[in-house]
Design an enzyme around this catalytic site. Structure first.
Site, mmCIF file in Angstrom:
data_model
loop_
_atom_site.group_PDB
_atom_site.id
_atom_site.type_symbol
_atom_site.label_atom_id
_atom_site.label_comp_id
_atom_site.label_asym_id
_atom_site.label_seq_id
_atom_site.Cartn_x
_atom_site.Cartn_y
_atom_site.Cartn_z
ATOM 1 N N GLU A 281 39.787 75.838 28.913
ATOM 2 C CA GLU A 281 39.875 77.357 29.125
ATOM 3 C C GLU A 281 39.914 78.436 28.059
ATOM 4 O O GLU A 281 39.411 79.377 27.949
ATOM 5 C CB GLU A 281 40.443 77.717 30.612
ATOM 6 C CG GLU A 281 39.782 78.927 31.404
ATOM 7 C CD GLU A 281 40.220 78.855 32.683
ATOM 8 O OE1 GLU A 281 40.736 78.155 33.160
ATOM 9 O OE2 GLU A 281 39.971 79.962 33.375
ATOM 10 N N GLU A 284 37.052 78.314 25.654
ATOM 11 C CA GLU A 284 36.053 79.079 26.387
ATOM 12 C C GLU A 284 36.134 80.515 26.403
ATOM 13 O O GLU A 284 35.115 81.174 26.084
ATOM 14 C CB GLU A 284 35.991 78.377 28.034
ATOM 15 C CG GLU A 284 34.746 79.119 28.657
ATOM 16 C CD GLU A 284 34.748 78.641 30.244
ATOM 17 O OE1 GLU A 284 35.874 78.359 30.622
ATOM 18 O OE2 GLU A 284 33.848 78.727 30.746
ATOM 19 N N CYS A 301 40.314 77.775 38.855
ATOM 20 C CA CYS A 301 41.137 76.548 39.557
ATOM 21 C C CYS A 301 41.379 76.669 40.920
ATOM 22 O O CYS A 301 41.841 75.687 41.673
ATOM 23 C CB CYS A 301 42.316 76.735 38.871
ATOM 24 S SG CYS A 301 43.357 78.172 38.328
ATOM 25 N N SER A 321 34.541 80.479 35.085
ATOM 26 C CA SER A 321 34.990 79.573 34.062
ATOM 27 C C SER A 321 34.278 78.167 34.453
ATOM 28 O O SER A 321 34.412 77.936 35.586
ATOM 29 C CB SER A 321 36.437 79.313 33.932
ATOM 30 O OG SER A 321 36.774 77.992 33.300
ATOM 31 N N LYS A 360 41.691 72.408 48.675
ATOM 32 C CA LYS A 360 41.531 71.118 47.610
ATOM 33 C C LYS A 360 40.852 70.025 48.242
ATOM 34 O O LYS A 360 40.289 69.253 47.768
ATOM 35 C CB LYS A 360 42.885 70.653 46.969
ATOM 36 C CG LYS A 360 43.475 71.827 46.078
ATOM 37 C CD LYS A 360 42.812 71.837 44.704
ATOM 38 C CE LYS A 360 43.345 73.035 43.871
ATOM 39 N NZ LYS A 360 42.536 72.974 42.549
ATOM 40 N N GLU A 363 37.400 71.149 47.814
ATOM 41 C CA GLU A 363 36.869 70.775 46.465
ATOM 42 C C GLU A 363 36.508 69.337 46.144
ATOM 43 O O GLU A 363 35.702 69.017 45.192
ATOM 44 C CB GLU A 363 38.076 71.418 45.549
ATOM 45 C CG GLU A 363 37.726 71.492 44.095
ATOM 46 C CD GLU A 363 38.835 72.145 43.257
ATOM 47 O OE1 GLU A 363 38.665 72.830 42.336
ATOM 48 O OE2 GLU A 363 40.233 71.451 43.339
ATOM 49 N N GLU A 368 28.947 68.680 43.120
ATOM 50 C CA GLU A 368 28.490 68.933 41.815
ATOM 51 C C GLU A 368 29.764 68.458 40.866
ATOM 52 O O GLU A 368 29.599 68.611 39.564
ATOM 53 C CB GLU A 368 28.365 70.381 41.474
ATOM 54 C CG GLU A 368 29.319 71.528 42.065
ATOM 55 C CD GLU A 368 29.354 71.862 43.415
ATOM 56 O OE1 GLU A 368 29.461 71.118 44.294
ATOM 57 O OE2 GLU A 368 28.894 73.000 43.761
ATOM 58 N N CYS A 505 49.546 79.238 44.373
ATOM 59 C CA CYS A 505 49.680 78.070 45.491
ATOM 60 C C CYS A 505 50.942 77.718 45.873
ATOM 61 O O CYS A 505 50.967 77.105 46.795
ATOM 62 C CB CYS A 505 49.541 76.792 44.264
ATOM 63 S SG CYS A 505 47.756 76.721 43.405
#
Ligand code: HC0
Length: 571
Positions: A281, A284, A301, A321, A360, A363, A368, A505
């Site tokens: 990241e 990036e 994230c 991102s 999560k 996710e 994808e 979190c």
């Protein structure tokens, strides 16, 4: 101030306090089913009733303010009878499935109070009421059973007030009032972002995380399956609470030991791929700043947050991102790098993750994110589910000797650890980006401006000849405010960290319950304590990460890294 007596004891309080608050402050316990320290009160449950001299009726202590010379009693026979009657009414409408309910015994407030007030369902000649709704299993993160709902309203408030999403509401009227999704549709069809905050404030088992324990057990017991596990940063500072330890206690070593006792083959850490995320990241970010495009860079994230963007700001998805989250990066590496080194068939690897987050689970299921048709992560257990498994195996968690991670994907710097709290991803990124952009001259480690529980934090940081404008927000209510301003051009930043849950979190929907912002502060302090005493505190200093790039990935942002560690969200 006013003076009053509670159970014959004189106390002093301020007028704007409720009787309940004053009792709490003075160590007098009053049972409630619908209050939560982080939510406004509505006085729905009537469990907190008290007697006040001069009043004929019992009063709900949560929404009655104290007055001078008030005489309050909190546990008379009249009160006990009233509470018992309230509980009897509630359980008359409640499924009798405590043996198999996912709300663990001890965590169910309704069950606790039934014991306390001696409510015994067998004594009641009440018919089993017809089931109101079928179980809603539509979500990959949250299971909802309306039959268990006691209409306390906590989920309505947390979803609309704290998160500003508002998928739940009261439906029907009077005795028929139930809480449902607004259009009575399955959760999957609502704007739910899977954050699981509703689970944490539900006093019964009407809202629980989707239970994945059975699937994990099956994998562990299959000799042909190789189970690797990653544990998230926040888990290491919260799991101990389930075993009587103080919030924030670093239980990394005991968690590793417990997981080995449960039978997993290798124990690793999400903190390792959090370090890797910073490398990707950070690269990036520098690239986007140099090209002046797709700014601000928005972190990716937190899966609840990503879903929120998809629902509300699809035109800004390009700003998010392309890095997969550390959880997914870990999963992808477990089935490629780790499989290759150990000559294992990726099809036979079961990649398990332990997360403080219900989103999560969603996710891990996203199409994808697959690589070569394989899911990066096969199952996600919340911190609570792991605690359940440890308790079921009668492992004495707090007494376990500390154990370290297995090789290759475990050891990490404390930059990876601070990901678990709001501001952590930003601080970890700054530690490395500043170092890179200044050719190793800037070695600032602590960025106080991004720490703490303030809703929205922003700063301008001078790195080499650049002024980097950053912002950090947590909880979707605060994110909504900031995104409006970014979208209409009122605010301009280079880099923005957003986490779906307030506090990050450490307050995820899968964290131990009950908790509150007070608990969250302790968890946060625990994370910074570990960071402060670590030797390696910047992701680029992690020797295992250098090895990974040298031996396998090539350059940060390179071809192989892109194939495995990046994605494009296509809601
Ligand atoms: Fe988090 Fe994470 S920091 S989202 O809160 O980035 O759940 O703890 O594991 O993936 O590392 C959760 C925590 C993670 C991920 C990391 C990030």
């Amino acid at each position: 101030t006013v003076g009053l007596t509670i159970n014959d004891k004189n106390v002093v309080a301020t007028e704007d306090n409720s009787i309940l608050d004053v009792c709490k402050k003075n160590g007098v316990n009053i049972p409630t089913l619908c209050t939560h320290p982080d939510l406004n009160n509505e006085g729905n449950c009537r469990m907190c009733v008290v007697e006040v001299d001069g009043e004929e009726e019992l009063l709900a202590s949560c929404n009655t303010k104290v007055k001078d010379k008030m005489i309050v009693r909190t546990e008379t026979e009249k009160i006990k009878d009233s509470r018992k009657a309230t509980l009897e009414l509630l359980i008359a409408n409640h499924p009798n499935d405590c043996l198999t309910c996912d709300k663990v015994a001890g965590d169910c407030e309704l069950q606790n109070l039934c014991y306390q007030y001696d409510v015994n369902r067998k004594e009641q000649l009440l018919e089993t009421l017809p089931q109101k709704e079928v179980l809603d299993l539509s979500s990959t993160s949250i299971t909802r059973d309306v039959n268990k709902c006691i209409v306390c309203g906590n989920c309505v408030r947390v979803c609309s007030e704290t998160q500003d999403i508002g998928i739940y509401d009261y439906t029907e009227r009077g005795h028929d009032t139930v809480i449902n999704t607004k259009e009575k549709e399955p959760i999957l069809e609502t704007d739910c972002i899977n954050c699981g905050q509703c689970i944490k404030v539900c006093p019964v088992g009407a809202l629980v995380e989707k239970n994945d324990i059975k699937r994990v057990r099956t994998a562990i017991n299959d000799p042909n399956v190789h189970v690797v596990v990653q544990t998230a940063p926040a888990v290491k500072h919260t799991l101990g609470e389930e075993f009587g330890l103080e919030p924030g206690t670093d239980v990394t070593g005991q968690t590793n030991a417990a997981l080995r006792k449960l039978g997993v083959d290798k124990v690793f850490s999400t903190d390792f791929t959090a370090d890797l995320t910073i490398m990707e990241e950070g690269t990036e970010f520098i690239d986007r700043v140099q090209k002046g495009e797709k700014l601000p860079l928005l972190t990716s994230c937190s899966p609840g947050w990503v879903k929120y963007v998809e629902h509300n700001y699809p035109h800004l998805l390009e700003n998010v991102s392309s890095c997969k989250s550390p959880q997914q990066m870990f999963g992808a590496l477990s089935k490629s790098y780790y499989a290759e080194i150990n000559d294992l068939d990726p099809q036979k690897i079961f990649s398990l993750s332990i997360m403080p987050c219900t989103a999560k689970k969603f996710e891990a299921d996203r199409e994808e994110l697959k690589v070569n048709g394989l899911k990066d992560v096969d199952a996600v257990l919340t911190t609570r589910e792991l605690a359940k498994m440890i308790k079921m195996e009668k492992i004495q968690f707090a007494k376990l000797d500390e154990e370290s991670f297995d090789n290759f994907l475990g050891d990490h710097t404390s930059a990876g650890r601070i990901f678990g709290t709001t501001g952590g991803v930003m601080e970890a990124a700054l530690r490395t980006v500043a170092w890179k952009l200044s050719d190793g001259e800037l070695d600032k480690i602590e960025y106080e401006g991004v720490r703490g529980l303030t809703n929205a934090k922003e700063a301008e940081i001078k790195i080499a000849d650049m002024k980097v404008k950053i912002a950090v927000v947590h909880g979707t209510a605060a994110a909504k405010e900031l995104m409006k301003k970014i979208d209409n051009g009122e605010k301009k930043y280079h880099f923005v960290e957003i986490m779906g849950c307030v506090g990050g979190c450490i307050n995820g929907g899968g964290a131990p319950i009950p908790d509150s912002m007070e608990t969250v502060k302790k968890r946060m302090a625990g994370i910074y304590k570990t960071d402060g005493s670590s030797i390696l505190r910047r992701s680029h200093e992690n020797p295992l990460i250098s090895k990974l790039y040298d031996n396998y990935l090539g350059q940060p942002g390179g071809h192989k890294a892109h194939d495995l560690l990046h994605t494009h969200y296509i809601d």
